[in-house]
Design a protein around this motif. Structure first.
Motif, short mmCIF file in Angstrom:
data_model
loop_
_atom_site.label_atom_id
_atom_site.label_comp_id
_atom_site.label_asym_id
_atom_site.label_seq_id
_atom_site.Cartn_x
_atom_site.Cartn_y
_atom_site.Cartn_z
N ARG A 159 -31.43 -35.06 -23.52
CA ARG A 159 -31.84 -35.96 -22.37
C ARG A 159 -31.34 -35.60 -20.93
O ARG A 159 -32.16 -35.68 -20.05
CB ARG A 159 -31.19 -37.59 -22.63
CG ARG A 159 -32.00 -38.16 -23.42
CD ARG A 159 -31.62 -39.62 -23.59
NE ARG A 159 -30.23 -39.86 -24.15
CZ ARG A 159 -29.92 -40.21 -25.25
NH1 ARG A 159 -30.62 -40.23 -26.40
NH2 ARG A 159 -28.46 -40.40 -25.37
N HIS A 161 -33.83 -33.21 -19.80
CA HIS A 161 -35.23 -33.49 -19.86
C HIS A 161 -36.07 -32.70 -21.01
O HIS A 161 -37.27 -32.31 -20.57
CB HIS A 161 -35.78 -33.61 -18.68
CG HIS A 161 -35.09 -34.51 -17.62
ND1 HIS A 161 -35.05 -35.70 -17.60
CD2 HIS A 161 -34.54 -34.15 -16.60
CE1 HIS A 161 -34.42 -36.40 -16.47
NE2 HIS A 161 -33.93 -35.21 -15.93
N VAL A 162 -35.32 -32.48 -22.05
CA VAL A 162 -36.33 -31.76 -23.19
C VAL A 162 -36.16 -32.46 -24.31
O VAL A 162 -35.27 -33.32 -24.35
CB VAL A 162 -35.96 -30.25 -23.37
CG1 VAL A 162 -36.08 -29.54 -22.02
CG2 VAL A 162 -34.17 -30.41 -23.75
N THR A 163 -36.75 -32.06 -25.42
CA THR A 163 -36.55 -32.76 -26.65
C THR A 163 -35.28 -32.51 -27.50
O THR A 163 -34.79 -31.26 -27.18
CB THR A 163 -37.92 -32.44 -27.69
OG1 THR A 163 -37.83 -31.20 -27.97
CG2 THR A 163 -39.10 -33.13 -26.86
#
Length: 304
Positions: free
Chosen positions: A26, A29-31
């Motif tokens: 998080r 900002h990625v999976t």
């Protein structure tokens, strides 16, 4: 030879800071699978296990913990590169990197920094608070363009690549907690601190040594209630009523602004402040302008 890419190092740092793979993802900002893949690729390339599972929780390994400090420095340097690039794109004239001791960063410098930015609206400042020894090291390694700290002549003398200039000496002060019986005096003698609740502090400058020597020479033994790591922490202890403290006058000013009694000492006790520059680097006009500004402020205080 394997070289990790920046994204892998950012993923490693994010997972450490967040305390887990999902939370680290998080931050980036990625999976979560993308973050896991970056960590796996980094571990494979380094040949090290950086995290392990313990009772269902992700825990950093000893090897990962040792790698953390190096990664933090890399990310900080990368951030500085990006900040500088953004400044160049927006046509800023320059960025001044300043290293300073904790009490100076909190007391003397803020007003001068604000004035500097008013005079140079297209420039920017990066301020790093550090111990006096670290200030010297940062300037020597040219990680800072200029540094300010308490007099650390011995450290500067043994550090290649740094040039030290002593600024005019100023008189130390004694700060008293609210309601202290001597708060209404015009000045305070060292002898009056005998048996009084007192906050001392350490550090790598000569000022704490001078305080201890002055008290010993006057045969004064305050009742030590706290030993703080630096003058800024000692000042906060005074504000909380722990005891009196002998401080540099700039930190004293900050306490006086809070309504506390800050008295001149009798006999006077000198506080030495030093300016540090890289020895072999061409000084920037911005650095020299700020050095002159600080020197003028200290000189005014010394002659007041």
């Amino acid at each position: 030879m394997y070289r990790p890419n920046t994204r892998q190092l950012e993923a490693f740092r994010a997972v450490l800071l967040a305390g887990g793979m999902t939370a680290g993802a998080r931050l980036l900002h990625v999976t979560q699978p993308a973050a896991s893949r970056l960590i796996r690729d980094l571990e494979a390339g380094l040949g090290l296990s950086l995290f392990t599972r313990r009772n269902g929780r992700l825990v950093v390994t000893p090897e990962g913990r040792q790698l953390q400090a190096v990664v933090e420095r890399h990310v900080a340097t990368l951030g500085e590169v990006m900040d500088t690039a953004r400044g160049l794109r927006s046509s800023r004239l320059g960025q001044l990197r300043i290293a300073a001791g904790a009490s100076l960063s909190l007391a003397l410098l803020p007003g001068l920094l604000a004035e500097m930015l008013r005079q140079h609206p297209r420039d920017s400042l990066r301020v790093q608070t550090a111990t006096a020894r670290d200030v010297v090291g940062m300037v020597a390694r040219e990680e800072a363009d200029i540094g300010f700290a308490a007099d650390v002549s011995a450290i500067a003398a043994e550090t290649p690549g740094v040039e030290m200039t002593l600024l005019p000496a100023v008189d130390a002060v004694c700060a008293l907690p609210a309601g202290h019986k001597r708060a209404r005096q015009r000045r305070i003698a060292l002898a009056e601190l005998h048996g009084e609740a007192f906050v001392s502090f350490g550090g790598d400058g000569v000022f704490p040594v001078r305080i201890a020597a002055a008290l010993e020479a006057a045969q004064v033994a305050p009742r030590i209630r706290m030993v703080a790591s630096n003058a800024a922490m000692a000042a906060q202890a005074v504000a909380q009523g722990v005891g009196a403290a002998i401080l540099d006058p700039f930190t004293g000013d900050a306490l006086a602004a809070q309504g506390l009694a800050v008295l001149p000492l009798e006999p006077p006790l000198a506080y030495g402040l030093a300016l540090f520059r890289p020895r072999d680097a061409q000084p920037s006009p911005l650095a020299e302008a700020f050095a002159a500004q600080v020197t003028a402020a200290v000189t005014r205080r010394a002659t007041a």
